[in-house]
Design a protein around this motif. Structure first.
Motif, PDB file in Angstrom:
ATOM      1  N   LEU A  27      35.766  38.157  44.420  1.00  0.00           N
ATOM      2  CA  LEU A  27      36.011  39.017  44.028  1.00  0.00           C
ATOM      3  C   LEU A  27      36.572  40.387  44.778  1.00  0.00           C
ATOM      4  CD1 LEU A  27      33.317  39.283  41.085  1.00  0.00           C
ATOM      5  CD2 LEU A  27      35.626  38.461  40.493  1.00  0.00           C
ATOM      6  N   LEU A  28      35.563  40.209  45.851  1.00  0.00           N
ATOM      7  CA  LEU A  28      36.418  41.486  46.813  1.00  0.00           C
ATOM      8  C   LEU A  28      37.889  41.455  47.140  1.00  0.00           C
ATOM      9  CD1 LEU A  28      32.739  41.941  48.620  1.00  0.00           C
ATOM     10  CD2 LEU A  28      34.327  43.004  47.316  1.00  0.00           C
ATOM     11  N   TRP A  29      38.447  39.328  47.765  1.00  0.00           N
ATOM     12  CA  TRP A  29      39.402  39.719  48.151  1.00  0.00           C
ATOM     13  C   TRP A  29      40.191  39.423  46.661  1.00  0.00           C
ATOM     14  CZ3 TRP A  29      40.622  33.747  49.621  1.00  0.00           C
ATOM     15  CH2 TRP A  29      41.029  33.226  50.458  1.00  0.00           C
ATOM     16  N   ALA A  34      44.960  43.284  44.939  1.00  0.00           N
ATOM     17  CA  ALA A  34      45.664  43.703  43.887  1.00  0.00           C
ATOM     18  C   ALA A  34      45.258  45.120  44.136  1.00  0.00           C
ATOM     19  CB  ALA A  34      44.414  43.534  42.924  1.00  0.00           C
ATOM     20  N   ILE A  35      45.577  45.453  45.147  1.00  0.00           N
ATOM     21  CA  ILE A  35      45.144  46.810  45.910  1.00  0.00           C
ATOM     22  C   ILE A  35      45.921  47.300  47.393  1.00  0.00           C
ATOM     23  CG2 ILE A  35      44.352  49.109  46.365  1.00  0.00           C
ATOM     24  CD1 ILE A  35      42.077  48.073  45.208  1.00  0.00           C
ATOM     25  N   LYS A  36      46.095  46.037  47.740  1.00  0.00           N
ATOM     26  CA  LYS A  36      46.289  45.772  49.183  1.00  0.00           C
ATOM     27  C   LYS A  36      47.731  45.247  49.596  1.00  0.00           C
ATOM     28  CE  LYS A  36      43.254  49.217  51.307  1.00  0.00           C
ATOM     29  NZ  LYS A  36      43.894  51.378  51.064  1.00  0.00           N
ATOM     30  N   ILE A 111      45.609  33.911  24.765  1.00  0.00           N
ATOM     31  CA  ILE A 111      44.566  35.220  24.841  1.00  0.00           C
ATOM     32  C   ILE A 111      44.285  36.320  25.729  1.00  0.00           C
ATOM     33  CG2 ILE A 111      43.057  36.599  23.581  1.00  0.00           C
ATOM     34  CD1 ILE A 111      43.157  34.735  21.065  1.00  0.00           C
ATOM     35  N   THR A 112      44.013  35.739  26.957  1.00  0.00           N
ATOM     36  CA  THR A 112      43.079  35.991  28.004  1.00  0.00           C
ATOM     37  C   THR A 112      44.348  36.568  28.961  1.00  0.00           C
ATOM     38  OG1 THR A 112      41.534  34.807  28.195  1.00  0.00           O
ATOM     39  CG2 THR A 112      42.536  35.693  30.209  1.00  0.00           C
ATOM     40  N   LEU A 113      45.834  35.670  28.796  1.00  0.00           N
ATOM     41  CA  LEU A 113      47.282  35.965  30.341  1.00  0.00           C
ATOM     42  C   LEU A 113      47.347  37.557  28.625  1.00  0.00           C
ATOM     43  CD1 LEU A 113      48.409  32.891  30.517  1.00  0.00           C
ATOM     44  CD2 LEU A 113      47.426  34.713  32.440  1.00  0.00           C
ATOM     45  N   ALA A 114      47.436  37.727  28.002  1.00  0.00           N
ATOM     46  CA  ALA A 114      48.377  38.992  27.318  1.00  0.00           C
ATOM     47  C   ALA A 114      46.544  39.847  27.671  1.00  0.00           C
ATOM     48  CB  ALA A 114      47.777  38.403  26.259  1.00  0.00           C
ATOM     49  N   ILE A 115      46.246  40.105  27.854  1.00  0.00           N
ATOM     50  CA  ILE A 115      44.913  41.067  28.633  1.00  0.00           C
ATOM     51  C   ILE A 115      45.542  40.883  30.042  1.00  0.00           C
ATOM     52  CG2 ILE A 115      43.370  41.603  28.421  1.00  0.00           C
ATOM     53  CD1 ILE A 115      42.100  40.419  26.513  1.00  0.00           C
ATOM     54  N   ALA A 116      45.591  40.536  30.725  1.00  0.00           N
ATOM     55  CA  ALA A 116      45.670  40.908  32.121  1.00  0.00           C
ATOM     56  C   ALA A 116      47.235  41.017  32.021  1.00  0.00           C
ATOM     57  CB  ALA A 116      46.176  39.224  32.945  1.00  0.00           C
ATOM     58  N   PHE A 117      48.128  40.483  31.343  1.00  0.00           N
ATOM     59  CA  PHE A 117      49.791  41.308  31.904  1.00  0.00           C
ATOM     60  C   PHE A 117      49.731  43.175  31.497  1.00  0.00           C
ATOM     61  CE2 PHE A 117      51.521  37.055  31.970  1.00  0.00           C
ATOM     62  CZ  PHE A 117      51.119  36.819  33.011  1.00  0.00           C
ATOM     63  N   THR A 118      48.507  43.218  30.393  1.00  0.00           N
ATOM     64  CA  THR A 118      48.550  44.194  29.940  1.00  0.00           C
ATOM     65  C   THR A 118      48.322  45.224  30.940  1.00  0.00           C
ATOM     66  OG1 THR A 118      47.794  43.734  27.748  1.00  0.00           O
ATOM     67  CG2 THR A 118      47.801  45.728  27.922  1.00  0.00           C
ATOM     68  N   ALA A 119      47.055  44.690  31.281  1.00  0.00           N
ATOM     69  CA  ALA A 119      46.207  45.614  32.844  1.00  0.00           C
ATOM     70  C   ALA A 119      47.241  45.820  33.793  1.00  0.00           C
ATOM     71  CB  ALA A 119      45.094  44.394  32.551  1.00  0.00           C
ATOM     72  N   VAL A 138      41.144  43.896  37.464  1.00  0.00           N
ATOM     73  CA  VAL A 138      41.158  44.047  36.553  1.00  0.00           C
ATOM     74  C   VAL A 138      41.905  42.110  36.242  1.00  0.00           C
ATOM     75  CG1 VAL A 138      40.832  43.322  33.587  1.00  0.00           C
ATOM     76  CG2 VAL A 138      39.804  45.521  35.471  1.00  0.00           C
ATOM     77  N   GLY A 139      43.595  42.714  36.019  1.00  0.00           N
ATOM     78  CA  GLY A 139      44.629  41.887  36.131  1.00  0.00           C
ATOM     79  C   GLY A 139      44.974  40.600  36.691  1.00  0.00           C
ATOM     80  N   PHE A 140      44.507  41.177  37.895  1.00  0.00           N
ATOM     81  CA  PHE A 140      44.692  40.158  38.876  1.00  0.00           C
ATOM     82  C   PHE A 140      43.811  38.716  38.799  1.00  0.00           C
ATOM     83  CE2 PHE A 140      47.854  42.327  41.274  1.00  0.00           C
ATOM     84  CZ  PHE A 140      48.458  41.064  41.662  1.00  0.00           C
ATOM     85  N   THR A 141      42.559  40.052  38.463  1.00  0.00           N
ATOM     86  CA  THR A 141      41.624  38.396  38.238  1.00  0.00           C
ATOM     87  C   THR A 141      41.568  37.884  37.327  1.00  0.00           C
ATOM     88  OG1 THR A 141      39.550  40.710  39.353  1.00  0.00           O
ATOM     89  CG2 THR A 141      39.337  38.911  37.441  1.00  0.00           C
TER      90      THR A 141
END
Length: 246
Positions: A27-29, A34-36, A111-119, A138-141
């Motif tokens: 999760l840290l990775w 996602a950020i850096k 459904i999960t991918l739709a939520i991910a791409f929305t995020a 959240v999206g990358f996870t």
């Protein structure tokens, strides 16, 4: 009498701690990516780590299954029923099992991918100053989760079913534990507490219908039982009356 093959409390706690030790760095990775560092190398490395963690975790939690198959193959207890199929019928049944599993899993993945791409879109739109980083994490996870999920689904469900299809032992064995193919050591469905068994007709074909209940309790003490339905196409010459008498 067939035993319940489950992990005891101590084993469960040890495995939970081990899982946390594997998942927390992951999760840290993901957060770092996602950020850096949104690079393909980092994403590929994260995926490989996640798949390796999945394989290790599955081996740990499936240890009771190994004991079950050893005992079943040694005939320490009898199956409630054995479903024997003709060659052409067997191929059709296994292809139907694969199609059912794909439909169920692909729907949930979609459904999960739709939520991910929305995020992800929301995270890019909000930017760093408005909780955009959290949305990106959240999206990358979720995207990584679906990728690992799809890999595990192919390795542990689709590929074993293909091997079952080619196996000359064209039989499903039903135990209290679940519906299994003994020779391939493959579990099609694991049962918790069977509530209802019977026959249902779908598309002019006979199916074994089992309603299985996973029992649990909420923090507030309320029942959180989950009912799951399982269907298996019956062999043409199978006697359901005899099945009910077992």
């Amino acid at each position: 009498m067939e035993e319940r093959y489950e992990l005891d409390i101590i084993q469960s706690l040890i495995i939970i701690m081990f899982i946390l030790g594997l998942v927390c760095p992951l999760l840290l990775w993901i957060g770092y990516i996602a950020i850096k560092s949104k690079t393909y190398v980092q994403l590929a490395g994260c995926y490989v780590y996640a798949v390796a963690a999945m394989v290790i975790i599955r081996k740990l939690i499936r240890e009771p299954d190994k004991r079950f198959f050893v005992a079943a193959q040694a005939k320490e207890f009898k199956a409630k029923a054995i479903f024997r199929y003709e060659p052409q019928e067997w191929r059709s049944v296994i292809e139907e099992c694969i199609a059912q599993q794909k439909a169920k899993h692909f729907k949930a993945m979609g459904i999960t991918l739709a939520i991910a791409f929305t995020a992800l879109v929301l995270g890019l739109f909000l930017g760093k100053d408005n909780d955009g980083e959290f949305a990106l994490v959240v999206g990358f996870t979720l995207v990584l989760g679906v990728a690992v999920w799809a890999t595990g689904f192919y390795i542990y469900m689709v590929e074993p079913l293909k091997k079952v299809k080619l196996n000359p032992n064209r039989q499903w064995h039903q135990y209290q534990y679940g519906m299994v193919h003994l020779e391939q050591k493959f579990t099609l469905k694991k049962f918790a507490h069977i509530k209802t068994e019977g026959r249902k007709i779908k598309n002019a074909k006979n199916y074994l219908y089992i309603e299985d209940e996973t029992r649990g309790t909420s923090v507030d003490g309320y029942d959180m039982n989950i009912l799951r339905k399982f269907y298996l196409r019956l062999p043409e010459n199978f006697s359901l009356k005899r099945y009910k008498e077992l």
